[in-house]
Structure formats: structure tokens, C-alpha cells
Design a protein around this motif. Structure first.
Motif, PDB file in Angstrom:
ATOM      1  N   GLN A   1       0.818  -1.211   0.000  1.00 29.60           N
ATOM      2  CA  GLN A   1       0.000   0.000   0.000  1.00 29.60           C
ATOM      3  C   GLN A   1       0.852   1.262   0.000  1.00 29.60           C
ATOM      4  O   GLN A   1       0.710   2.105  -0.873  1.00 29.60           O
ATOM      5  CB  GLN A   1      -0.935   0.004   1.204  1.00 29.60           C
TER       6      GLN A   1
ATOM      7  N   TRP B   1       0.827  -0.515  -9.084  1.00 27.09           N
ATOM      8  CA  TRP B   1       0.090  -0.209  -7.855  1.00 27.09           C
ATOM      9  C   TRP B   1      -1.396  -0.178  -8.201  1.00 27.09           C
ATOM     10  O   TRP B   1      -1.870   0.753  -8.858  1.00 27.09           O
ATOM     11  CB  TRP B   1       0.549   1.128  -7.293  1.00 27.09           C
TER      12      TRP B   1
ATOM     13  N   THR C   1      -4.151   1.881 -12.314  1.00 25.23           N
ATOM     14  CA  THR C   1      -2.835   1.507 -11.783  1.00 25.23           C
ATOM     15  C   THR C   1      -1.940   2.726 -11.817  1.00 25.23           C
ATOM     16  O   THR C   1      -2.073   3.590 -12.690  1.00 25.23           O
ATOM     17  CB  THR C   1      -2.172   0.351 -12.573  1.00 25.23           C
TER      18      THR C   1
ATOM     19  N   TYR D   1      -5.836   1.954  -2.274  1.00 19.58           N
ATOM     20  CA  TYR D   1      -5.089   0.769  -2.680  1.00 19.58           C
ATOM     21  C   TYR D   1      -6.063  -0.401  -2.820  1.00 19.58           C
ATOM     22  O   TYR D   1      -6.841  -0.675  -1.906  1.00 19.58           O
ATOM     23  CB  TYR D   1      -4.028   0.473  -1.619  1.00 19.58           C
TER      24      TYR D   1
END
Length: 164
Positions: free
Chosen positions: A33, A153, A148, A125
Motif C-alpha cells: 500500500q 500499484w 494503476t 489501494y
């Protein structure tokens, strides 16, 4: 627990909350995260927090700050809203302040209504088994778009429609 306006004087305390959250996430094996380095050691993150003080709100319990919420423009990596919105740019709560996050989200909702806006959005996240997405869903948000950042991520945008 109360919510009060935050400001530049709260930056060190909020950085401490963010550092505490990173330590806790790492201890849970969830460094995806926010990484494993403290927020307070990253100049870009400190600068971002300082910019959030224009619309920063903090939760206090017995005079101690146990949570923080920042409202601001949606980041460029999320799809734009259709119409006016209030956007939660940051939310953090301490383990000592159980319920601070929900209290601050209720404050954000009330602020959106006060501003005459019918949409509250947030992104978070989406990895780690979706625990954070689940938290926002349990607080009344509905998942909308995914995205993303930096190629790996995973993020989720969520929104809450408000009367008005």
C-alpha cells in the motif's frame, strides 16, 4: 471524539500518524500500500501533506490527534468526475482512535452536503486482498473505476452519492 479543522501546525502529528500506519501495514505483511519507509522521510510525501493543510480536518480523542482527513482536487491518475464533487485525498487513523476514519468520512460527507455537492469520492489501494476497498464499501461507498499507478500499484475509485 471530535473533528476540528487542521492546519500547518498539525503536519508533524499527521506525519506521525502516517508513519504509524506504515509500521502497522508492514507488520501485517502489507507493504504494497504505502511501502516500508516512513512518510516523514520522503520529501515528496511531506510536501504533499503540507499542501493538504488548506482543507485538513483532524479527529481528536482526549486532546490527542488520532486521525486526519484531507479534501482536495482528485489526483490526475483517476478518471474525472461527472459534475462537482468533494474528493478525499487522504485519510489516516491511529490504532488508538478506533472509529476515527468513519467519523472523518462522515465529516467529509457533511462537508459535501454543506457545499451543495452530491458526490463524495475517494481512491485507495486495491491490493492486499481488497481490505481497504472493503472498508470504504462498508462506509457506504460504491466501487467505480480501477486504475494503476506506476504500472503495478492497483487502485480503486469509490463514490458515495449524496442527496441534493
Amino acid at each position: 471524539m471530535i473533528v476540528r479543522p487542521g492546519g500547518p501546525a498539525d503536519v508533524p502529528t499527521v506525519l506521525g500518524l502516517l508513519d504509524e500506519a506504515v509500521r502497522w501495514l508492514v507488520s501485517q505483511g502489507r507493504s504494497g500500500q504505502w511501502g516500508s519507509e516512513p512518510f516523514s522521510t520522503n520529501p515528496k510525501r511531506v510536501e504533499a501533506l503540507e499542501a493538504w493543510t488548506d482543507d485538513l480536518h483532524v479527529a481528536e480523542l482526549d486532546g490527542d490527534v488520532v486521525g486526519a482527513l484531507a479534501i482536495g482536487p482528485a489526483p490526475e491518475y483517476v478518471p474525472p468526475a461527472v459534475g462537482p464533487e468533494v474528493y478525499v485525498t487522504a485519510l489516516v487513523g491511529s490504532r488508538r482512535g478506533r472509529g476515527a476514519g468513519r467519523l472523518l468520512l462522515a465529516h467529509a460527507r457533511a462537508e459535501a452536503v454543506r457545499r451543495g455537492v452530491d458526490r463524495l469520492r475517494v481512491d485507495c489501494y486495491a491490493g492486499g486482498g481488497g481490505a481497504l476497498v472493503g472498508f470504504y464499501v462498508s462506509a457506504g461507498f460504491t466501487p467505480t473505476a480501477t486504475f494503476t499507478v506506476e504500472g503495478d500499484w492497483p487502485g480503486q475509485v469509490l463514490e458515495m452519492r449524496l442527496p441534493g
